[in-house]
Motif scaffolding. Sequence first.
Motif, mmCIF file in Angstrom:
data_model
loop_
_atom_site.group_PDB
_atom_site.id
_atom_site.type_symbol
_atom_site.label_atom_id
_atom_site.label_comp_id
_atom_site.label_asym_id
_atom_site.label_seq_id
_atom_site.Cartn_x
_atom_site.Cartn_y
_atom_site.Cartn_z
ATOM 1 N N VAL A 182 -89.946 -56.383 39.445
ATOM 2 C CA VAL A 182 -90.707 -55.297 38.827
ATOM 3 C C VAL A 182 -90.611 -55.338 37.305
ATOM 4 C CG1 VAL A 182 -90.569 -53.778 40.832
ATOM 5 C CG2 VAL A 182 -88.812 -53.633 39.058
ATOM 6 N N ASP A 198 -87.196 -54.719 43.123
ATOM 7 C CA ASP A 198 -87.322 -53.609 44.066
ATOM 8 C C ASP A 198 -86.500 -53.972 45.297
ATOM 9 O OD1 ASP A 198 -88.184 -51.950 46.224
ATOM 10 O OD2 ASP A 198 -90.028 -51.523 45.132
ATOM 11 N N ILE A 245 -96.044 -50.579 38.701
ATOM 12 C CA ILE A 245 -94.703 -50.014 38.604
ATOM 13 C C ILE A 245 -94.304 -49.998 37.140
ATOM 14 C CG2 ILE A 245 -92.281 -50.379 39.177
ATOM 15 C CD1 ILE A 245 -93.251 -51.683 41.771
ATOM 16 N N TYR A 250 -83.870 -49.639 40.683
ATOM 17 C CA TYR A 250 -84.021 -51.045 41.013
ATOM 18 C C TYR A 250 -82.691 -51.780 40.931
ATOM 19 C CZ TYR A 250 -88.772 -49.566 40.386
ATOM 20 O OH TYR A 250 -89.949 -48.872 40.494
#
Length: 100
Positions: free
Chosen positions: A96, A89, A27, A76
């Motif tokens: 992340v 997340d 990510i 997010y």
Amino acid sequence: MKLYLSSAAAVVVLMSGFGAAMAQDVIVVQPEQKTIVREYIKKEPLASVKLLGVELKLGSPVPDTVQLREVPNVKYRVAVINDQTVLVDPDTHQIVEVLN
């Protein structure tokens, strides 16, 4: 000799597929989103939640008891845990990004 080359080619194909699958799990939080979060935190400070035994690194789970705050224009959610700002997340509750 022909069998050896075919096996080697098969291994290369399998490994390249594995690498591509692993790359999909990465990510990447865009720098613009990090900037938006930092500015938001300056305007709307969050209280730090103290969690013992929680390692703040990519992929670490955040307990459901930690309230995640939505930031406009960012996918997010944000939380401050042990005085560290983290992006989480909302679907998986995994970290992340850890912002410094």
